[in-house]
Design an enzyme around this catalytic site. Structure first.
Site, PDB file in Angstrom:
ATOM      1  N   ASN A 153      67.981  51.118  60.771  1.00 30.90           N
ATOM      2  CA  ASN A 153      66.550  51.335  60.556  1.00 30.90           C
ATOM      3  C   ASN A 153      66.306  52.709  59.938  1.00 30.90           C
ATOM      4  O   ASN A 153      67.191  53.575  59.948  1.00 30.90           O
ATOM      5  CB  ASN A 153      65.809  51.234  61.894  1.00 30.90           C
ATOM      6  CG  ASN A 153      65.685  49.800  62.376  1.00 30.90           C
ATOM      7  OD1 ASN A 153      65.324  48.910  61.602  1.00 30.90           O
ATOM      8  ND2 ASN A 153      65.990  49.574  63.650  1.00 30.90           N
ATOM      9  N   GLU A 185      57.747  47.170  63.044  1.00 36.79           N
ATOM     10  CA  GLU A 185      59.185  47.052  63.287  1.00 36.79           C
ATOM     11  C   GLU A 185      59.726  48.235  64.097  1.00 36.79           C
ATOM     12  O   GLU A 185      59.445  49.400  63.772  1.00 36.79           O
ATOM     13  CB  GLU A 185      59.939  46.999  61.952  1.00 36.79           C
ATOM     14  CG  GLU A 185      59.897  45.646  61.297  1.00 36.79           C
ATOM     15  CD  GLU A 185      60.952  45.510  60.216  1.00 36.79           C
ATOM     16  OE1 GLU A 185      62.029  46.128  60.338  1.00 36.79           O
ATOM     17  OE2 GLU A 185      60.673  44.795  59.246  1.00 36.79           O
ATOM     18  N   ARG A 186      60.530  47.902  65.084  1.00 33.23           N
ATOM     19  CA  ARG A 186      61.291  48.912  65.827  1.00 33.23           C
ATOM     20  C   ARG A 186      62.050  49.798  64.833  1.00 33.23           C
ATOM     21  O   ARG A 186      62.714  49.303  63.920  1.00 33.23           O
ATOM     22  CB  ARG A 186      62.291  48.176  66.737  1.00 33.23           C
ATOM     23  CG  ARG A 186      63.249  49.074  67.474  1.00 33.23           C
ATOM     24  CD  ARG A 186      64.161  48.270  68.375  1.00 33.23           C
ATOM     25  NE  ARG A 186      65.130  47.458  67.657  1.00 33.23           N
ATOM     26  CZ  ARG A 186      66.219  46.903  68.189  1.00 33.23           C
ATOM     27  NH1 ARG A 186      66.472  47.066  69.470  1.00 33.23           N
ATOM     28  NH2 ARG A 186      67.038  46.163  67.475  1.00 33.23           N
ATOM     29  N   CYS A 193      68.628  41.381  60.730  1.00 33.52           N
ATOM     30  CA  CYS A 193      67.533  41.606  59.775  1.00 33.52           C
ATOM     31  C   CYS A 193      67.514  40.411  58.830  1.00 33.52           C
ATOM     32  O   CYS A 193      68.432  40.232  58.022  1.00 33.52           O
ATOM     33  CB  CYS A 193      67.746  42.900  58.999  1.00 33.52           C
ATOM     34  SG  CYS A 193      66.471  43.170  57.735  1.00 33.52           S
ATOM     35  N   GLN A 251      65.172  49.687  55.659  1.00 30.89           N
ATOM     36  CA  GLN A 251      66.504  49.616  56.295  1.00 30.89           C
ATOM     37  C   GLN A 251      67.581  49.994  55.280  1.00 30.89           C
ATOM     38  O   GLN A 251      67.428  49.702  54.081  1.00 30.89           O
ATOM     39  CB  GLN A 251      66.799  48.195  56.813  1.00 30.89           C
ATOM     40  CG  GLN A 251      66.264  47.875  58.214  1.00 30.89           C
ATOM     41  CD  GLN A 251      64.826  47.352  58.211  1.00 30.89           C
ATOM     42  OE1 GLN A 251      64.407  46.667  57.286  1.00 30.89           O
ATOM     43  NE2 GLN A 251      64.075  47.686  59.256  1.00 30.89           N
ATOM     44  N   CYS A 254      59.006  40.780  57.898  1.00 27.80           N
ATOM     45  CA  CYS A 254      60.157  40.877  58.793  1.00 27.80           C
ATOM     46  C   CYS A 254      60.677  39.457  58.990  1.00 27.80           C
ATOM     47  O   CYS A 254      59.971  38.607  59.554  1.00 27.80           O
ATOM     48  CB  CYS A 254      59.724  41.500  60.124  1.00 27.80           C
ATOM     49  SG  CYS A 254      61.050  41.569  61.347  1.00 27.80           S
ATOM     50  N   GLY A 255      61.887  39.212  58.524  1.00 27.16           N
ATOM     51  CA  GLY A 255      62.439  37.855  58.594  1.00 27.16           C
ATOM     52  C   GLY A 255      62.683  37.400  60.018  1.00 27.16           C
ATOM     53  O   GLY A 255      62.309  36.285  60.410  1.00 27.16           O
ATOM     54  N   THR A 256      63.340  38.261  60.808  1.00 27.74           N
ATOM     55  CA  THR A 256      63.562  37.880  62.209  1.00 27.74           C
ATOM     56  C   THR A 256      62.230  37.772  62.947  1.00 27.74           C
ATOM     57  O   THR A 256      62.068  36.934  63.836  1.00 27.74           O
ATOM     58  CB  THR A 256      64.487  38.880  62.927  1.00 27.74           C
ATOM     59  OG1 THR A 256      63.989  40.210  62.721  1.00 27.74           O
ATOM     60  CG2 THR A 256      65.916  38.775  62.428  1.00 27.74           C
ATOM     61  N   GLY A 257      61.262  38.605  62.563  1.00 32.35           N
ATOM     62  CA  GLY A 257      59.927  38.544  63.168  1.00 32.35           C
ATOM     63  C   GLY A 257      59.238  37.224  62.859  1.00 32.35           C
ATOM     64  O   GLY A 257      58.552  36.640  63.718  1.00 32.35           O
ATOM     65  N   ASN A 310      60.541  44.908  68.438  1.00 35.74           N
ATOM     66  CA  ASN A 310      59.710  44.669  67.259  1.00 35.74           C
ATOM     67  C   ASN A 310      58.440  43.971  67.742  1.00 35.74           C
ATOM     68  O   ASN A 310      58.511  43.062  68.588  1.00 35.74           O
ATOM     69  CB  ASN A 310      60.464  43.774  66.275  1.00 35.74           C
ATOM     70  CG  ASN A 310      61.731  44.443  65.767  1.00 35.74           C
ATOM     71  OD1 ASN A 310      61.665  45.360  64.954  1.00 35.74           O
ATOM     72  ND2 ASN A 310      62.887  44.001  66.252  1.00 35.74           N
ATOM     73  N   HIS A 345      62.002  40.822  70.053  1.00 37.48           N
ATOM     74  CA  HIS A 345      60.651  40.641  69.495  1.00 37.48           C
ATOM     75  C   HIS A 345      59.659  40.318  70.598  1.00 37.48           C
ATOM     76  O   HIS A 345      59.976  39.546  71.518  1.00 37.48           O
ATOM     77  CB  HIS A 345      60.638  39.496  68.475  1.00 37.48           C
ATOM     78  CG  HIS A 345      61.450  39.785  67.256  1.00 37.48           C
ATOM     79  ND1 HIS A 345      60.920  40.383  66.133  1.00 37.48           N
ATOM     80  CD2 HIS A 345      62.760  39.590  66.995  1.00 37.48           C
ATOM     81  CE1 HIS A 345      61.872  40.522  65.218  1.00 37.48           C
ATOM     82  NE2 HIS A 345      63.002  40.063  65.721  1.00 37.48           N
TER      83      HIS A 345
HETATM   84  N1  LIG Z   1      63.548  46.764  62.752  1.00 44.32           N
HETATM   85  C1  LIG Z   1      64.375  45.671  63.172  1.00 44.32           C
HETATM   86  C2  LIG Z   1      65.432  45.329  62.168  1.00 44.32           C
HETATM   87  C3  LIG Z   1      64.927  44.881  60.824  1.00 44.32           C
HETATM   88  C4  LIG Z   1      64.255  43.515  60.810  1.00 44.32           C
HETATM   89  C5  LIG Z   1      64.022  43.043  59.413  1.00 44.32           C
HETATM   90  N2  LIG Z   1      63.171  43.777  58.590  1.00 44.32           N
HETATM   91  C6  LIG Z   1      63.974  41.560  59.229  1.00 44.32           C
HETATM   92  O1  LIG Z   1      63.679  41.135  58.092  1.00 44.32           O
HETATM   93  O2  LIG Z   1      64.307  40.809  60.143  1.00 44.32           O
HETATM   94  C7  LIG Z   1      65.052  45.969  64.507  1.00 44.32           C
HETATM   95  O3  LIG Z   1      65.248  47.141  64.852  1.00 44.32           O
HETATM   96  O4  LIG Z   1      65.413  45.023  65.202  1.00 44.32           O
END
Ligand SMILES: N[C@@H](CCC[C@H](N)C(=O)O)C(=O)O
Length: 280
Positions: free
Chosen positions: A70, A211-212, A79, A50, A220-223, A193, A162
């Site tokens: 992205n 990841e999308r 992110c 990113q 991926c933190g949000t993941g 994602n 997600h």
């Molecule tokens: N690819 C995700 C955005 C990035 C997420 C990230 N790597 C994280 O750590 O959360 C999207 O398009 O939503």
């Protein structure tokens, strides 16, 4: 050195999910999708998952605004790993152990928890089909779609979409083949994602991610937040667990007020100046 611009960058990562961070608070520089793609390219650019832009705060409530791009040039609202990295930078600059970052997904509160260890309140997990968003009304606890060994995911928005698939063995999943198909499934009008998760214990989950807009990343933190929320909703884990990613471990807690806390490391590995050839 010739033809460099006045745009310094930092290379940072969270568990190997890597970022080129550009602070435009003084320059007012505006990134385009083409520039994000050029910077992110691992052969002809700097290479990153990113591109992260730190901008002047848009409200009196935060220390800075963060924009996220992205590798394919698409914009995302959230992110987790980049939030920890930017929070660490802002805290270093301010000599503080607290920072607030504004994003399209809202205000994110961060705290220093140790040497290069940062905790962020990633905001509430959003569970309604409209919030993810999905193309039609569907129970987000059992979304019913699938291909091959990946079936019936849980949908969660952490400010970005997600879909979490629970499996017996994450290592056996061909994520490179299945990830892009599911990312573009008709159910996800803004793409999604894709996480595959294996519950190891009530407080430990192994997860891999497609990841999308980027593809397979090491973390991926949000993941990780979405995976813990999905596992707790299914009754597979407690509301706090370590999520073991390819690049390391994040500790995630889904609080009673629905906010999700993420704690993990940050790393700063290089700094330099962007060459003008990346910015045309
Ligand atoms: N690819 C995700 C955005 C990035 C997420 C990230 N790597 C994280 O750590 O959360 C999207 O398009 O939503």
């Amino acid at each position: 050195m010739t033809d460099t611009t006045d745009h310094p960058f930092l290379k940072m990562h969270g568990l190997g999910n890597d970022f080129v961070v550009v602070d435009v608070r003084r320059s007012g520089f505006v990134l385009t999708p083409a520039m994000a793609r050029a910077i992110a390219d691992r052969r002809t650019g700097l290479g990153c998952d990113q591109v992260v832009v730190i901008e002047t705060a848009r409200s009196g409530l935060s220390d800075a605004w963060m924009s996220l791009w992205n590798a394919d040039g698409s914009v995302t609202s959230a992110c987790g790993n980049a939030t920890r990295c930017v929070a660490w930078l802002l805290m270093q600059q301010a000599g503080s152990d607290h920072a607030v970052i504004e994003t399209k997904a809202g205000l994110l509160d961060a705290e220093m928890r140790g040497d290069k260890l940062v905790a962020v309140d990633m905001g509430p997990a959003r569970l309604d089909w409209r919030e993810i968003p999905l193309a039609k009304p569907v129970d987000t606890l059992h979304m019913g779609i699938g291909i091959g060994s990946l079936t019936d995911p849980v949908g969660v928005s952490m400010g970005n979409p997600h879909a979490v698939f629970f499996v017996d063995d994450v290592a056996a999943i061909d994520l490179a083949a299945l990830g892009p198909v599911l990312e573009h499934h008709d159910l996800f009008p803004e793409r999604a994602n894709i996480e595959v998760a294996q519950v190891l214990a009530p407080d430990r989950i192994r997860m891999r991610v497609w990841e999308r807009g980027t593809g397979i990343t090491s973390a991926c933190g949000t993941g990780a937040c979405a995976t813990l929320v999905a596992a707790a909703r299914r009754g597979l884990t407690a509301r706090k667990a370590d999520v073991v990613l390819d690049g390391g471990v994040l500790t995630i807690e889904w609080l009673p007020d629905d906010h999700v806390m993420m704690t993990g490391p940050v790393a700063l590995v290089a700094e330099g100046r962007l060459h003008s050839s990346l910015l045309s």
